[in-house]
Design a protein around this motif. Structure first.
Motif, PDB file in Angstrom:
ATOM      1  N   SER A  39       0.718  -1.226  -0.265  1.00 46.56           N
ATOM      2  CA  SER A  39       0.171   0.119  -0.023  1.00 46.56           C
ATOM      3  C   SER A  39       0.948   1.126  -0.087  1.00 46.56           C
ATOM      4  O   SER A  39       1.846   1.335   0.781  1.00 46.56           O
ATOM      5  CB  SER A  39      -1.056  -0.171   1.310  1.00 46.56           C
ATOM      6  N   GLY A  40       0.615   2.305  -0.981  1.00 42.98           N
ATOM      7  CA  GLY A  40       1.271   3.243  -0.838  1.00 42.98           C
ATOM      8  C   GLY A  40       2.273   3.572  -1.852  1.00 42.98           C
ATOM      9  O   GLY A  40       3.095   4.490  -2.134  1.00 42.98           O
ATOM     10  N   SER A  41       2.801   2.137  -2.519  1.00 46.42           N
ATOM     11  CA  SER A  41       3.619   2.266  -3.611  1.00 46.42           C
ATOM     12  C   SER A  41       3.359   2.908  -5.046  1.00 46.42           C
ATOM     13  O   SER A  41       4.024   3.063  -5.866  1.00 46.42           O
ATOM     14  CB  SER A  41       4.107   0.868  -3.793  1.00 46.42           C
ATOM     15  N   GLY A  42       2.130   3.357  -5.105  1.00 48.10           N
ATOM     16  CA  GLY A  42       1.555   4.061  -6.382  1.00 48.10           C
ATOM     17  C   GLY A  42       0.895   3.035  -7.442  1.00 48.10           C
ATOM     18  O   GLY A  42       0.692   3.547  -8.441  1.00 48.10           O
ATOM     19  N   LYS A  43       0.260   2.097  -7.065  1.00 48.22           N
ATOM     20  CA  LYS A  43      -0.327   1.059  -7.822  1.00 48.22           C
ATOM     21  C   LYS A  43      -1.462   1.906  -8.262  1.00 48.22           C
ATOM     22  O   LYS A  43      -1.810   1.858  -9.522  1.00 48.22           O
ATOM     23  CB  LYS A  43      -0.705  -0.172  -7.141  1.00 48.22           C
ATOM     24  N   SER A  44      -2.543   2.141  -7.470  1.00 52.11           N
ATOM     25  CA  SER A  44      -3.727   2.884  -7.985  1.00 52.11           C
ATOM     26  C   SER A  44      -3.460   4.174  -8.466  1.00 52.11           C
ATOM     27  O   SER A  44      -4.287   4.592  -9.244  1.00 52.11           O
ATOM     28  CB  SER A  44      -4.883   2.944  -6.718  1.00 52.11           C
ATOM     29  N   THR A  45      -2.569   4.923  -7.847  1.00 52.80           N
ATOM     30  CA  THR A  45      -1.941   6.108  -8.837  1.00 52.80           C
ATOM     31  C   THR A  45      -1.699   5.766 -10.293  1.00 52.80           C
ATOM     32  O   THR A  45      -2.193   6.703 -10.991  1.00 52.80           O
ATOM     33  CB  THR A  45      -0.691   6.635  -8.117  1.00 52.80           C
ATOM     34  N   LEU A  46      -1.040   4.995 -10.495  1.00 52.20           N
ATOM     35  CA  LEU A  46      -0.716   4.403 -11.780  1.00 52.20           C
ATOM     36  C   LEU A  46      -2.117   4.227 -12.758  1.00 52.20           C
ATOM     37  O   LEU A  46      -2.207   4.781 -13.836  1.00 52.20           O
ATOM     38  CB  LEU A  46       0.125   3.242 -12.182  1.00 52.20           C
ATOM     39  N   ALA A  47      -3.008   3.695 -12.125  1.00 56.24           N
ATOM     40  CA  ALA A  47      -4.371   3.304 -12.839  1.00 56.24           C
ATOM     41  C   ALA A  47      -4.933   4.635 -13.035  1.00 56.24           C
ATOM     42  O   ALA A  47      -5.556   4.905 -14.200  1.00 56.24           O
ATOM     43  CB  ALA A  47      -5.489   2.451 -12.084  1.00 56.24           C
ATOM     44  N   ALA A  48      -4.987   5.787 -12.079  1.00 59.33           N
ATOM     45  CA  ALA A  48      -5.635   7.086 -12.113  1.00 59.33           C
ATOM     46  C   ALA A  48      -4.837   7.793 -13.352  1.00 59.33           C
ATOM     47  O   ALA A  48      -5.491   8.545 -14.116  1.00 59.33           O
ATOM     48  CB  ALA A  48      -5.398   7.888 -10.822  1.00 59.33           C
TER      49      ALA A  48
END
Length: 557
Positions: free
Chosen positions: A375-384
């Motif tokens: 969590s917090g590594s940027g996985k969902s940020t990449l999707a955004a």
């Protein structure tokens, strides 16, 4: 205040200008008909004793005035009916378009956050603040136009008889018309405080109810009730201050109308027998105008409330979107959907640490790339970033060779679909939930998507099949069933690229294994980006990457 209200009329309601003007014109006609009825009644009552003075001014005699009353009597209620019908229809249409405008503005801005952390306050802006705008037209502009027409008509009619009488009567009536405007700035401050208090109250209600299980588990219902009571008291105090200003305007308006009546009586007594008929006519006219002018104190409060509501709407709607649309959008490549990321740099805010620093990533057509990380590594940020819900501060993302920054967001999302980790099912039918991804899809396509997600048999077993309601947030379904329906919705999209962001979030181990095993067959023929904390051995990716320190590092498992 004036700027916000002018923007509502010029920007939001411009398309309804004809209907709004027509309704106001009918309101003016209804007010003038009321004046005409009482003016003719006054002439009739004046009778023979006032005929000489009135006839000398070019007005009809008492008997003729009474004769003219008959055809005008039915016109007055008809005009009032037409006024209500037209003004309310124009208002409802304008408010409906305002809600759509505000919703679209929110939809463009919510991914980056509006600064509105409370759902209740946001709901209040969408519902209550939009509804408060009806006061701008129904309770301010329409009665204001009618009152202005009435005062001008009285001044003109009495001016033909006795200019001094006209001045003595029209001046206090004009002040009664303008008094709410003079009091509006102070009322606007009170209305702004009341609107903010309403938002705080809604937040105090919605927030603990949204997380009711957590509220009860922490024994926090007492504290939630205390915050609710505090917010309610603050709202009551703000509404009381607003009501006091409205009452002050009402009292002042009533005094000014009484002053006009006294002026007419005083002039008639001073003028002697010659002034009886004009004074009597003036009294009847003031009584007729009192009905319209009596709405003006409420108009002032409504104007203030509408201004406060407009400011809150524009405050939310004017936030800059997280990703600006390109000024000259480039067309999507006719074929190809490979994704390439080079030297990507991104942080959610200048004062927050960067999520990515020089990220490089390739997703070839037909590839199945698993991206791992805590969590917090940027996985969902990449999707955004891939969905253009956020924009990078540096680097480049291409889709099919075209720079993502030059493509319209809607076109990008037509090529890239996403199953988010908190994918929501709405309190609607299964069919309606699925058609969010493809509004024109036929039932056969829905069933194919359900088959691919391995949930078709469940839906067939339901008494209402595709018309079964899911309940709020899918409450009528189990966690695994809800996730499979969400997957079916994603699969229904024709997008060739599919992002699966923690697709098995919240499922138990057995259900997770079954669900992830489904993905291999269900997503055949598409490029897949699988974002997970860990792999459990059933996903079958063609490439595995780990996000570490803002970079993608190849991994073997």
């Amino acid at each position: 205040m004036r700027r916000d209200l002018a923007r509502v009329l010029a920007e939001l309601w411009r398309g309804h200008a004809g209907r709004l003007a027509g309704g106001a014109a009918v309101a003016v006609a209804a007010a003038l008909l009321g004046l005409a009825l009482l003016a003719l009644a006054g002439l009739g009552v004046a009778g023979a004793g006032g005929q000489a003075a009135l006839a000398g001014a070019g007005l009809v005699s008492g008997l003729a005035a009474l004769a003219l009353l008959r055809p005008l009597v039915p016109l007055r209620p008809l005009a009032r009916y037409a006024e209500r019908l037209l003004t309310h229809e124009a208002t409802f249409r304008a408010l409906a378009d305002t809600r759509l405008w505000f919703f679209r503005r929110l939809a463009e801005r919510l991914p980056a956050g509006l600064g509105l952390r409370r759902a209740g306050d946001l709901l209040g802006r969408l519902v209550a603040d939009v509804e408060a705008l009806d006061g701008l037209y129904l309770r301010a502009l329409v009665p204001g136009a009618a009152a202005l027409a009435a005062v001008l008509a009285i001044a003109l009619l009495l001016g033909m008889l006795a200019p001094r009488l006209a001045a003595a009567v029209a001046l206090p009536l004009a002040l009664a018309l303008l008094a709410p405007l003079a009091l509006a700035p102070a009322a606007a401050r009170a209305a702004a405080a009341a609107a903010a208090s309403q938002g705080a109250l809604r937040a105090a209600v919605v927030d603990p109810l949204t997380g009711l299980e957590d509220t009860l588990a922490a024994n926090a219902e007492g504290r939630a009730a205390a915050r609710l009571a505090e917010a309610g008291a603050a709202l009551a105090a703000a509404q009381r201050r607003l009501a006091m200003r409205g009452a002050l305007g009402g009292a002042l308006g009533g005094l000014l109308v009484q002053a006009a009546l006294l002026a007419a009586l005083g002039w008639g007594l001073a003028a002697g027998p010659e002034g009886v008929a004009p004074a009597l006519l003036a009294l009847f006219l003031v009584v007729a105008a009192a009905e319209t002018l009596g709405l003006m104190p409420r108009a002032g409060a409504a104007l203030a409330a509408a201004a406060a509501a407009a400011r809150r709407l524009f405050q939310a709607a004017d936030q800059p979107p997280p990703v600006a649309e390109p000024a000259a959008p480039a067309p999507l490549p006719p074929r190809g959907h490979a994704i390439r990321i080079r030297d990507l740099r991104f942080a959610w805010a200048p004062d927050r640490p960067p999520v990515f620093e020089g990220l490089d990533l390739d997703v070839p057509e037909g590839a199945r790339v698993a991206i791992l990380g805590p969590s917090g590594s940027g996985k969902s940020t990449l999707a955004a970033l891939l969905l253009k819900l956020a924009a990078p501060q540096g680097g480049r993302i291409t889709l099919g060779g075209a720079d993502l920054a030059t493509l319209p967001a809607a076109a990008v999302r037509g090529r890239i679909a996403c199953l988010t980790q908190d994918a929501r099912l709405f309190d609607d039918t299964i069919a309606a939930n699925l058609r969010l991804a493809a509004p024109e899809a036929e039932d056969a396509a829905l069933w194919r998507a359900l088959e691919a997600a391995r949930v078709a048999e469940l839906v067939r077993a339901l008494p209402e099949g595709l018309e079964t309601r899911c309940g709020e947030a899918g409450a009528r379904l189990s966690g695994g069933q809800a996730r499979r329906l969400a997957l079916a919705r994603a699969l229904l999209s024709p997008a060739p690229v599919l992002i699966l962001d923690e697709p098995a979030a919240g499922l138990d181990t057995e259900t997770e294994c079954e669900f992830l095993a489904t993905l291999d067959a269900a997503t055949a023929g598409r490029s897949v980006i699988l974002i997970v904390h860990r792999l459990i051995g059933v996903e079958r990716p063609t490439r595995i990457l780990r996000l570490i320190g803002g970079r993608a590092i190849p991994a073997t498992g």
